[in-house]
Design a protein around this motif. Sequence first.
Motif, PDB file in Angstrom:
ATOM      1  N   LEU A 187       5.194   8.386 -10.356  1.00  0.00           N
ATOM      2  CA  LEU A 187       4.281   9.365  -9.682  1.00  0.00           C
ATOM      3  C   LEU A 187       4.869  10.625  -9.024  1.00  0.00           C
ATOM      4  CD1 LEU A 187       1.316   9.626  -8.160  1.00  0.00           C
ATOM      5  CD2 LEU A 187       2.361   8.460  -6.147  1.00  0.00           C
ATOM      6  N   LEU A 188       5.987  10.329  -8.564  1.00  0.00           N
ATOM      7  CA  LEU A 188       6.828  11.590  -8.168  1.00  0.00           C
ATOM      8  C   LEU A 188       7.265  12.607  -8.849  1.00  0.00           C
ATOM      9  CD1 LEU A 188       8.883   9.727  -5.071  1.00  0.00           C
ATOM     10  CD2 LEU A 188       7.007  10.978  -4.974  1.00  0.00           C
ATOM     11  N   HIS A 189       7.486  12.023 -10.164  1.00  0.00           N
ATOM     12  CA  HIS A 189       7.908  13.064 -11.045  1.00  0.00           C
ATOM     13  C   HIS A 189       6.542  13.818 -11.447  1.00  0.00           C
ATOM     14  CE1 HIS A 189      10.541  14.483 -14.532  1.00  0.00           C
ATOM     15  NE2 HIS A 189       9.563  14.103 -15.391  1.00  0.00           N
ATOM     16  N   GLU A 190       5.241  13.219 -11.426  1.00  0.00           N
ATOM     17  CA  GLU A 190       4.359  13.913 -11.955  1.00  0.00           C
ATOM     18  C   GLU A 190       3.786  15.237 -11.116  1.00  0.00           C
ATOM     19  OE1 GLU A 190       0.616  12.075 -12.750  1.00  0.00           O
ATOM     20  OE2 GLU A 190       1.474  10.562 -13.903  1.00  0.00           O
ATOM     21  N   GLU A 191       4.380  15.091  -9.852  1.00  0.00           N
ATOM     22  CA  GLU A 191       3.934  15.804  -8.827  1.00  0.00           C
ATOM     23  C   GLU A 191       4.825  17.034  -8.340  1.00  0.00           C
ATOM     24  OE1 GLU A 191       0.683  15.699  -7.697  1.00  0.00           O
ATOM     25  OE2 GLU A 191       0.182  13.699  -8.427  1.00  0.00           O
ATOM     26  N   ASP A 192       4.233  18.230  -7.719  1.00  0.00           N
ATOM     27  CA  ASP A 192       5.152  19.332  -7.308  1.00  0.00           C
ATOM     28  C   ASP A 192       4.248  19.734  -6.007  1.00  0.00           C
ATOM     29  OD1 ASP A 192       3.231  21.143  -8.230  1.00  0.00           O
ATOM     30  OD2 ASP A 192       4.250  21.401 -10.005  1.00  0.00           O
ATOM     31  N   SER A 206       0.593   0.308   1.404  1.00  0.00           N
ATOM     32  CA  SER A 206       1.280  -0.554   0.374  1.00  0.00           C
ATOM     33  C   SER A 206       1.541  -1.853   0.935  1.00  0.00           C
ATOM     34  CB  SER A 206       2.362  -0.154  -0.233  1.00  0.00           C
ATOM     35  OG  SER A 206       3.128  -1.042  -1.406  1.00  0.00           O
ATOM     36  N   HIS A 207       1.587  -3.046  -0.003  1.00  0.00           N
ATOM     37  CA  HIS A 207       1.869  -4.404   0.307  1.00  0.00           C
ATOM     38  C   HIS A 207       3.294  -4.508   0.555  1.00  0.00           C
ATOM     39  CE1 HIS A 207       3.113  -3.997  -3.735  1.00  0.00           C
ATOM     40  NE2 HIS A 207       3.542  -4.963  -3.644  1.00  0.00           N
ATOM     41  N   ASP A 208       4.052  -3.457   0.395  1.00  0.00           N
ATOM     42  CA  ASP A 208       5.539  -3.483   0.133  1.00  0.00           C
ATOM     43  C   ASP A 208       6.109  -2.468   1.060  1.00  0.00           C
ATOM     44  OD1 ASP A 208       8.183  -3.679  -0.276  1.00  0.00           O
ATOM     45  OD2 ASP A 208       8.035  -4.417  -2.225  1.00  0.00           O
ATOM     46  N   TRP A 209       6.943  -2.706   2.149  1.00  0.00           N
ATOM     47  CA  TRP A 209       7.529  -1.684   3.068  1.00  0.00           C
ATOM     48  C   TRP A 209       8.537  -0.484   1.997  1.00  0.00           C
ATOM     49  CZ3 TRP A 209       9.484  -2.659   8.579  1.00  0.00           C
ATOM     50  CH2 TRP A 209       8.461  -3.154   9.283  1.00  0.00           C
ATOM     51  N   ALA A 210       9.115  -1.232   1.224  1.00  0.00           N
ATOM     52  CA  ALA A 210      10.009  -0.366   0.335  1.00  0.00           C
ATOM     53  C   ALA A 210       9.176   0.678  -0.511  1.00  0.00           C
ATOM     54  CB  ALA A 210      10.607  -1.450  -0.524  1.00  0.00           C
ATOM     55  N   VAL A 211       7.936   0.072  -1.062  1.00  0.00           N
ATOM     56  CA  VAL A 211       6.976   1.011  -1.616  1.00  0.00           C
ATOM     57  C   VAL A 211       6.559   2.361  -1.007  1.00  0.00           C
ATOM     58  CG1 VAL A 211       4.822   1.310  -3.177  1.00  0.00           C
ATOM     59  CG2 VAL A 211       6.411  -0.592  -3.286  1.00  0.00           C
ATOM     60  N   ASP A 212       6.145   1.957   0.383  1.00  0.00           N
ATOM     61  CA  ASP A 212       5.909   3.081   1.222  1.00  0.00           C
ATOM     62  C   ASP A 212       6.820   3.757   1.647  1.00  0.00           C
ATOM     63  OD1 ASP A 212       3.200   2.220   1.447  1.00  0.00           O
ATOM     64  OD2 ASP A 212       3.277   1.420   3.363  1.00  0.00           O
ATOM     65  N   GLU A 213       8.124   3.391   1.862  1.00  0.00           N
ATOM     66  CA  GLU A 213       9.297   4.080   2.273  1.00  0.00           C
ATOM     67  C   GLU A 213       9.672   5.067   1.124  1.00  0.00           C
ATOM     68  OE1 GLU A 213      13.640   2.978   3.312  1.00  0.00           O
ATOM     69  OE2 GLU A 213      12.398   1.929   4.378  1.00  0.00           O
ATOM     70  N   ASP A 214       9.628   4.732  -0.067  1.00  0.00           N
ATOM     71  CA  ASP A 214      10.017   5.501  -1.152  1.00  0.00           C
ATOM     72  C   ASP A 214       9.266   6.694  -1.446  1.00  0.00           C
ATOM     73  OD1 ASP A 214      12.261   3.919  -1.627  1.00  0.00           O
ATOM     74  OD2 ASP A 214      11.390   2.721  -3.428  1.00  0.00           O
ATOM     75  N   LEU A 215       8.011   6.237  -1.451  1.00  0.00           N
ATOM     76  CA  LEU A 215       6.522   7.269  -1.604  1.00  0.00           C
ATOM     77  C   LEU A 215       6.627   8.510  -0.425  1.00  0.00           C
ATOM     78  CD1 LEU A 215       4.620   8.019  -3.415  1.00  0.00           C
ATOM     79  CD2 LEU A 215       2.890   6.501  -2.138  1.00  0.00           C
ATOM     80  N   LEU A 216       7.034   7.892   1.029  1.00  0.00           N
ATOM     81  CA  LEU A 216       7.191   8.863   1.880  1.00  0.00           C
ATOM     82  C   LEU A 216       8.218   9.670   1.727  1.00  0.00           C
ATOM     83  CD1 LEU A 216       6.145   9.591   4.856  1.00  0.00           C
ATOM     84  CD2 LEU A 216       8.088   7.915   5.783  1.00  0.00           C
ATOM     85  N   ILE A 217       9.541   9.378   1.622  1.00  0.00           N
ATOM     86  CA  ILE A 217      10.640  10.172   1.043  1.00  0.00           C
ATOM     87  C   ILE A 217      10.367  11.235   0.273  1.00  0.00           C
ATOM     88  CG2 ILE A 217      13.127  10.043   0.825  1.00  0.00           C
ATOM     89  CD1 ILE A 217      13.212   7.306   2.672  1.00  0.00           C
ATOM     90  N   GLY A 218       9.858  10.347  -0.865  1.00  0.00           N
ATOM     91  CA  GLY A 218       9.839  11.359  -2.180  1.00  0.00           C
ATOM     92  C   GLY A 218       8.688  12.618  -1.731  1.00  0.00           C
ATOM     93  N   LEU A 219       7.686  12.012  -1.256  1.00  0.00           N
ATOM     94  CA  LEU A 219       6.513  13.343  -0.942  1.00  0.00           C
ATOM     95  C   LEU A 219       6.884  14.048   0.229  1.00  0.00           C
ATOM     96  CD1 LEU A 219       3.485  10.881  -0.443  1.00  0.00           C
ATOM     97  CD2 LEU A 219       3.901  12.185  -2.389  1.00  0.00           C
ATOM     98  N   LEU A 220       7.824  14.077   0.997  1.00  0.00           N
ATOM     99  CA  LEU A 220       8.336  14.568   2.216  1.00  0.00           C
ATOM    100  C   LEU A 220       9.234  15.827   1.363  1.00  0.00           C
ATOM    101  CD1 LEU A 220       8.697  12.510   5.190  1.00  0.00           C
ATOM    102  CD2 LEU A 220       6.651  14.380   4.646  1.00  0.00           C
ATOM    103  N   ARG A 221       9.875  15.120   0.525  1.00  0.00           N
ATOM    104  CA  ARG A 221      11.019  16.036  -0.119  1.00  0.00           C
ATOM    105  C   ARG A 221      10.279  17.177  -1.192  1.00  0.00           C
ATOM    106  NH1 ARG A 221      15.101  11.539  -2.449  1.00  0.00           N
ATOM    107  NH2 ARG A 221      16.907  11.589  -0.979  1.00  0.00           N
ATOM    108  N   ILE A 222       9.168  16.717  -1.692  1.00  0.00           N
ATOM    109  CA  ILE A 222       8.253  17.582  -2.477  1.00  0.00           C
ATOM    110  C   ILE A 222       7.540  18.647  -1.605  1.00  0.00           C
ATOM    111  CG2 ILE A 222       6.457  17.860  -3.938  1.00  0.00           C
ATOM    112  CD1 ILE A 222       7.211  15.021  -5.202  1.00  0.00           C
ATOM    113  N   SER A 223       6.837  18.136  -0.621  1.00  0.00           N
ATOM    114  CA  SER A 223       5.977  19.038   0.173  1.00  0.00           C
ATOM    115  C   SER A 223       6.762  19.506   1.338  1.00  0.00           C
ATOM    116  CB  SER A 223       4.734  18.121   0.738  1.00  0.00           C
ATOM    117  OG  SER A 223       5.092  17.123   1.659  1.00  0.00           O
ATOM    118  N   GLY A 224       7.803  19.228   1.852  1.00  0.00           N
ATOM    119  CA  GLY A 224       8.352  19.803   2.902  1.00  0.00           C
ATOM    120  C   GLY A 224       7.337  20.071   4.063  1.00  0.00           C
TER     121      GLY A 224
END
Length: 294
Positions: A187-192, A206-224
């Motif tokens: 998903l993160l690879h698809e977005e800019d 998400s049902h899994d903290w790890a999924v939320d955490e990975d998504l959060l960090i990835g999105l913040l890296r992209i969007s700043g």
Amino acid sequence: GSNSNSKGRVPGQIVVSVAVLSWSLDRLKGGERVAIATVIEAQGSVPGKPGARLAISSSGAVFGTVGGAGLELKVSQKLEEMLVSKDSLNRKKGGSVEVFLLHKDGKGKEVTALDSLCGGRVTVSMEVIDPSPHILIAGGGHVGFAIAKVCDNLDWAYTVFDIREEFCNPGRFPDAERTICCPVEELLHEEDVVSLQRFSDVLLLSHDWAVDEDLLIGLLRISGDSKRPRIGAIGSKKKWSEFEKSGIENGIEKEVLDSVRCPIGLEIGADSPEEIAVAVCGEILSLERGINPT
């Protein structure tokens, strides 16, 4: 023939109007605000005919014309002023209708005079259209499902993401703009930073903290620190402290992390997924309208 029109409308002008409106809708879907000017009346020798439209988006893109020359310059300046004003101000005040007199002798009258020798009088309406919310529901479980139902009632757009296909498919979310079922990295690879602008909000459910955490960090890296999208996470303050610690370890600045809301939702005593959905969407509405609920 096929081009005849008993009401006297010019087919070519209709085509131009449709093109400007279509362009504006595309910009709105991308999360931009759009200011539109429309010539609603014209008298005498004027460059812009009734139905002529000019649109400017919040990114500075321009499409269409109200006739060029001094009229276009003046209208463009007014549209740009409307775009930089607060959303709430435009909503309360609405748009405006202004009369432009295309002649030097127009000064002193209750119209805007332009330094033009062609003569004529043009009435132009101007308005700003704000994009509707488009929420990325990251987690298609009970709360995500309930939020989608509230979005359906509010006519808000939403996209659903989950790594589990049984919780993220068109059968479960028939009215979603899109259902995305894949690993977080994909998903993160698809977005800019530009593509993410189409979302007003990202909700980490998400049902899994790890999924939320990975998504959060990835999105913040992209969007700043860009304005869109807002990011919110469901969960406790303890969960957030873990996310914050992980974010800092991954090089995310503290002020960027501070922009994330956790826990999400207005304090209304919500317990069930359906009640939480009302609290979360109520909070999003208050943020959209610039109103701080007490």
